[in-house]
Design an enzyme around this catalytic site. Structure first.
Site, PDB file in Angstrom:
ATOM      1  N   ASN A   9       0.549  -1.333  -0.204  1.00 20.38           N
ATOM      2  CA  ASN A   9       0.213   0.068   0.211  1.00 20.38           C
ATOM      3  C   ASN A   9       0.643   0.989  -0.213  1.00 20.38           C
ATOM      4  O   ASN A   9       1.369   1.357   0.907  1.00 20.38           O
ATOM      5  CB  ASN A   9      -0.921   0.028   1.141  1.00 20.38           C
ATOM      6  CG  ASN A   9      -1.772   1.285   1.305  1.00 20.38           C
ATOM      7  OD1 ASN A   9      -1.448   2.047   0.497  1.00 20.38           O
ATOM      8  ND2 ASN A   9      -2.454   1.488   2.660  1.00 20.38           N
ATOM      9  N   LYS A  11      -0.339   4.557  -0.116  1.00 18.64           N
ATOM     10  CA  LYS A  11      -0.648   5.435   0.297  1.00 18.64           C
ATOM     11  C   LYS A  11      -0.352   6.884  -0.625  1.00 18.64           C
ATOM     12  O   LYS A  11      -0.136   6.481  -1.900  1.00 18.64           O
ATOM     13  CB  LYS A  11      -0.519   5.447   1.694  1.00 18.64           C
ATOM     14  CG  LYS A  11      -0.530   4.076   2.479  1.00 18.64           C
ATOM     15  CD  LYS A  11      -0.210   4.627   4.008  1.00 18.64           C
ATOM     16  CE  LYS A  11       0.059   3.305   4.813  1.00 18.64           C
ATOM     17  NZ  LYS A  11      -0.033   3.533   5.859  1.00 18.64           N
ATOM     18  N   HIS A  95      -9.588   1.042   4.261  1.00 25.66           N
ATOM     19  CA  HIS A  95      -8.424   1.109   5.157  1.00 25.66           C
ATOM     20  C   HIS A  95      -8.719   2.765   5.886  1.00 25.66           C
ATOM     21  O   HIS A  95      -9.447   2.976   6.320  1.00 25.66           O
ATOM     22  CB  HIS A  95      -7.178   1.839   4.512  1.00 25.66           C
ATOM     23  CG  HIS A  95      -5.702   1.921   4.588  1.00 25.66           C
ATOM     24  ND1 HIS A  95      -5.629   3.231   5.881  1.00 25.66           N
ATOM     25  CD2 HIS A  95      -5.019   1.204   4.894  1.00 25.66           C
ATOM     26  CE1 HIS A  95      -4.286   3.044   6.432  1.00 25.66           C
ATOM     27  NE2 HIS A  95      -4.172   1.934   5.688  1.00 25.66           N
ATOM     28  N   GLU A  97      -7.118   4.365   7.998  1.00 31.75           N
ATOM     29  CA  GLU A  97      -6.771   5.997   7.542  1.00 31.75           C
ATOM     30  C   GLU A  97      -8.207   7.118   6.533  1.00 31.75           C
ATOM     31  O   GLU A  97      -8.065   8.083   6.545  1.00 31.75           O
ATOM     32  CB  GLU A  97      -5.316   6.207   6.609  1.00 31.75           C
ATOM     33  CG  GLU A  97      -4.157   6.231   7.248  1.00 31.75           C
ATOM     34  CD  GLU A  97      -3.306   5.782   6.465  1.00 31.75           C
ATOM     35  OE1 GLU A  97      -3.128   5.964   5.243  1.00 31.75           O
ATOM     36  OE2 GLU A  97      -2.105   5.005   7.381  1.00 31.75           O
ATOM     37  N   GLU A 167      -5.628  -4.597  10.478  1.00 31.21           N
ATOM     38  CA  GLU A 167      -4.906  -4.013  11.101  1.00 31.21           C
ATOM     39  C   GLU A 167      -5.318  -3.039  12.115  1.00 31.21           C
ATOM     40  O   GLU A 167      -5.705  -1.843  11.585  1.00 31.21           O
ATOM     41  CB  GLU A 167      -4.989  -2.575   9.384  1.00 31.21           C
ATOM     42  CG  GLU A 167      -4.807  -3.035   8.271  1.00 31.21           C
ATOM     43  CD  GLU A 167      -3.483  -2.176   7.246  1.00 31.21           C
ATOM     44  OE1 GLU A 167      -3.275  -3.187   6.462  1.00 31.21           O
ATOM     45  OE2 GLU A 167      -4.163  -0.878   7.149  1.00 31.21           O
ATOM     46  N   GLY A 173       1.268   2.403  10.917  1.00 26.70           N
ATOM     47  CA  GLY A 173       2.371   4.042  10.336  1.00 26.70           C
ATOM     48  C   GLY A 173       3.303   4.443  11.414  1.00 26.70           C
ATOM     49  O   GLY A 173       4.098   5.516  12.008  1.00 26.70           O
ATOM     50  N   SER A 212       3.131  -2.009  10.486  1.00 26.63           N
ATOM     51  CA  SER A 212       4.696  -2.403  10.607  1.00 26.63           C
ATOM     52  C   SER A 212       5.714  -3.568  10.756  1.00 26.63           C
ATOM     53  O   SER A 212       6.113  -3.987  11.325  1.00 26.63           O
ATOM     54  CB  SER A 212       4.916  -1.721  12.552  1.00 26.63           C
ATOM     55  OG  SER A 212       4.193  -0.566  12.638  1.00 26.63           O
TER      56      SER A 212
HETATM   57  P1  PGA Z   1       2.678   0.938   7.916  1.00 32.36           P
HETATM   58  O1  PGA Z   1       1.277   0.630   7.076  1.00 32.36           O
HETATM   59  O2  PGA Z   1       3.388  -1.061   7.210  1.00 32.36           O
HETATM   60  O3  PGA Z   1       3.151   1.944   7.081  1.00 32.36           O
HETATM   61  O4  PGA Z   1       2.411   0.569   8.635  1.00 32.36           O
HETATM   62  C1  PGA Z   1       0.280  -0.386   7.050  1.00 32.36           C
HETATM   63  C2  PGA Z   1      -0.728  -0.409   6.366  1.00 32.36           C
HETATM   64  O5  PGA Z   1      -1.853   1.330   6.667  1.00 32.36           O
HETATM   65  O6  PGA Z   1      -1.420  -1.236   5.223  1.00 32.36           O
END
Ligand code: PGA
Length: 251
Positions: A9, A11, A95, A97, A167, A173, A212
């Site tokens: 992803n 982003k 997601h 976010e 998630e 993040g 992560s």
């Molecule tokens: P990250 O994000 O691996 O940077 O923690 C995962 C995600 O939001 O899909």
């Protein structure tokens, strides 16, 4: 036996130049891995670039969102059929976010989920609890509610053509992945909840872990019985990190 899967992803990251280097690295690094599925979900403007570079490779590409409407006066929106036009096979739906920053709700996520299925895209449906919710012991309630928002509306059959992703918001993040045991506990909860509706579908649906994921923790996470791979944010932006994660999934 469920085939493992790793989804990158990106982003809101990348540039034509950076993507070129990254995709070249992925094409070379993943070329000989045939025992897992790999997908990159790029920002909309770069989907054409992904298509041009990834065609004929063992890496699929997709988007991070879509509009639930087919077409019309919806300034700034992208229709599901447009993603299909550019060879997308997958799309991330719901997601955290999008839920937290763009007012995505269970209802709008469900509508997008359905719109993806209608054009033959595979939705990667995200669920997860915040730190406060976990600390209050609400994880099952939150994740269960999010999962039910799909199953109640559309029935368990839709999960034959979808991928689920757990998630936890506190791990996305951050520098704090869920422990393999924490991930397994929620993945097991999700699978059992699907099994209440249909045991065959529950046994086959892939549940990815996201938050992560890194080369050093992928093996312990993906080694858990109900973790079928990863949804990877930051570590998907660098081939030297994404490729080793995919190698773990490939076995
Ligand atoms: P990250 O994000 O691996 O940077 O923690 C995962 C995600 O939001 O899909």
């Amino acid at each position: 036996m469920r085939r493992k899967m790793v989804v990158g992803n990106w982003k809101m990251n990348g540039s034509i130049k950076q993507n070129e280097i990254l995709l070249q690295g992925l094409i070379a690094g993943l070329r000989d891995l045939h025992d897992a599925d790999f997908v990159v979900c790029t920002p909309y403007p770069y989907i054409g670039q992904a298509q041009a570079m990834l065609q004929g490779s063992n890496i699929a590409w997709g988007a991070q969102n879509l509009c639930s409407a087919k077409d019309g006066a919806l300034t700034g929106a992208v229709a599901p059929s447009m993603l299909v036009d550019y060879g997308c096979t997958h799309v991330i739906i719901g997601h955290s976010e999008r839920r937290a920053l763009f007012n995505e709700t269970d209802d709008t996520a469900a509508a997008r989920f359905n719109a993806a299925l209608e054009v033959g895209l595979i939705p990667i449906f995200c669920m997860g609890e915040s730190r406060e919710e976990r600390d209050s012991d609400w994880t099952d309630y939150i994740v269960g509610r999010q999962l039910d928002s799909i199953i109640r509306r559309f029935g368990p059959e839709v999960l034959k053509n979808a991928v689920l992703a757990y998630e936890p918001l506190w791990a996305v993040g951050a520098d704090e992945p869920a422990t393999p045991e924490q991930a397994q506990e929620v993945h097991d909860f999700i699978r059992k909840r699907v099994a209440r509706c249909d045991t065959g579908i529950a046994a086959n649906v892939r549940i990815l872990y996201g938050g992560s994921v890194r080369p050093h923790n992928a093996a312990s996470l993906f080694g858990m019985p109900d973790v079928d791979g990863g949804l990877v944010g930051r570590a998907s932006l660098v081939a030297e990190k994404f490729v080793p994660i995919c190698e773990v999934a490939n076995g």
